[in-house]
Motif scaffolding. Structure first.
Motif, PDB file in Angstrom:
ATOM      1  N   ARG A  56     119.163 -35.442   5.921  1.00 34.84           N
ATOM      2  CA  ARG A  56     117.969 -34.832   6.500  1.00 34.84           C
ATOM      3  C   ARG A  56     118.350 -33.956   7.692  1.00 34.84           C
ATOM      4  O   ARG A  56     117.861 -32.832   7.844  1.00 34.84           O
ATOM      5  N   ASN A  57     119.232 -34.470   8.537  1.00 36.85           N
ATOM      6  CA  ASN A  57     119.606 -33.725   9.732  1.00 36.85           C
ATOM      7  C   ASN A  57     120.500 -32.538   9.418  1.00 36.85           C
ATOM      8  O   ASN A  57     120.458 -31.528  10.132  1.00 36.85           O
ATOM      9  N   ALA A  58     121.305 -32.635   8.371  1.00 37.30           N
ATOM     10  CA  ALA A  58     122.081 -31.467   7.937  1.00 37.30           C
ATOM     11  C   ALA A  58     121.147 -30.344   7.517  1.00 37.30           C
ATOM     12  O   ALA A  58     121.365 -29.169   7.842  1.00 37.30           O
ATOM     13  N   GLY A  59     120.076 -30.699   6.800  1.00 40.93           N
ATOM     14  CA  GLY A  59     119.093 -29.700   6.417  1.00 40.93           C
ATOM     15  C   GLY A  59     118.368 -29.122   7.609  1.00 40.93           C
ATOM     16  O   GLY A  59     118.090 -27.923   7.670  1.00 40.93           O
ATOM     17  N   LEU A  60     118.055 -29.979   8.578  1.00 39.54           N
ATOM     18  CA  LEU A  60     117.392 -29.525   9.806  1.00 39.54           C
ATOM     19  C   LEU A  60     118.256 -28.508  10.547  1.00 39.54           C
ATOM     20  O   LEU A  60     117.791 -27.429  10.925  1.00 39.54           O
ATOM     21  N   PHE A 231     112.376 -35.556   9.471  1.00 36.26           N
ATOM     22  CA  PHE A 231     112.441 -34.107   9.338  1.00 36.26           C
ATOM     23  C   PHE A 231     112.608 -33.750   7.873  1.00 36.26           C
ATOM     24  O   PHE A 231     113.118 -34.519   7.084  1.00 36.26           O
ATOM     25  N   SER A 232     112.198 -32.563   7.533  1.00 37.80           N
ATOM     26  CA  SER A 232     112.409 -32.070   6.179  1.00 37.80           C
ATOM     27  C   SER A 232     113.856 -31.630   6.021  1.00 37.80           C
ATOM     28  O   SER A 232     114.448 -31.051   6.920  1.00 37.80           O
ATOM     29  N   ALA A 233     114.453 -31.898   4.865  1.00 37.70           N
ATOM     30  CA  ALA A 233     115.835 -31.497   4.596  1.00 37.70           C
ATOM     31  C   ALA A 233     115.901 -30.113   3.966  1.00 37.70           C
ATOM     32  O   ALA A 233     116.966 -29.654   3.603  1.00 37.70           O
ATOM     33  N   ASP A 234     114.772 -29.474   3.783  1.00 38.23           N
ATOM     34  CA  ASP A 234     114.765 -28.146   3.136  1.00 38.23           C
ATOM     35  C   ASP A 234     114.692 -27.059   4.195  1.00 38.23           C
ATOM     36  O   ASP A 234     114.169 -27.258   5.262  1.00 38.23           O
TER      37      ASP A 234
END
Length: 234
Positions: A56-60, A231-234
């Motif tokens: 999720r945080n990588a996407g954020l 958080f959204s991962a997109d």
């Protein structure tokens, strides 16, 4: 979820800054933390720890500063097994490293500075807050940004007390910040704090920085609750 250990963990609150903490674990060694908190059962206390939160945080991060991925040097402080850094590299980030002095092989931070230092759900686990914020500030490039997540106390904390779901010693949550106490800790290190939500915060020395401006202009969701994504991962 867990058997009663019979160990009483008492918390105190600072009457000036409202910071809540327990000194009951202050004399624990790294081995004590590994054996009694960050063991094979830790995932039961924090299910998103192994994959969901890093993904999720990588996407954020990619969604906010992805346009700078080829120039940023990123360090994930307290990154567990390094999954977040690996996911960022998979997304094309030129340099994404991880360190975690409390988990796994206890990798120390590299002796250099970074454009972006991330610290997700770590602050509340560390006994020595002064040493922690000093190290994080020392890892930041002059125009760098610190992106951290820790849930700020709710307005009714005096009514909730330790009934607040975030106050959980079995999760390793032993330092619980108010907005004022978090700002104070960062100000001591010469860093300004802007909270994007009650959970996600940006600290920096100067706003005249592409990565700082990108973070401050980001639109992010509100704080997570138990069982819900932050958080959204997109």
């Amino acid at each position: 979820m867990f058997a009663d250990t019979g160990m009483m963990v008492r918390y105190w609150a600072c009457p000036i800054c409202d910071h809540i903490w327990t000194p009951c674990l202050d004399d624990w060694t790294s081995e004590d933390f590994q054996r009694r908190i960050y063991n094979d059962d830790y995932v039961l206390a924090d299910p998103p720890f192994t994959y969901d939160r890093p993904a999720r945080n990588a996407g954020l991060i990619d969604g906010i500063v992805g346009s700078l991925r080829e120039t940023l040097a990123v360090l994930d402080w307290g990154g567990g097994n390094g999954l977040l850094a690996r996911l960022l590299r998979d997304r094309g980030f030129r340099e994404a490293l991880s360190c975690d002095p409390f988990h796994g092989d206890g990798r120390p931070a590299p002796e250099r500075r970074f454009d972006l230092v991330t610290c997700f759900e770590v602050i509340e686990h560390v006994p020595d807050q002064r040493a922690l914020f000093g190290e994080l500030a020392g890892l930041l490039a002059p125009r760098g940004a610190l992106l951290l997540s820790t849930l700020i106390q709710p307005d009714d904390i005096r009514d909730q007390g330790l009934g607040w779901w975030y106050a959980r010693p079995r999760n390793g949550h032993i330092r619980l910040h108010s907005q004022f106490s978090l700002e104070h800790c960062l100000a001591i290190e010469g860093l300004e704090l802007v909270s994007l939500t009650e959970e996600l915060h940006v600290a920096f020395r100067t706003i005249e920085s592409p990565v700082v401006r990108a973070l401050l202009e980001a639109e992010v969701q509100g704080p997570s609750l138990p069982g819900l994504p932050a958080f959204s991962a997109d």
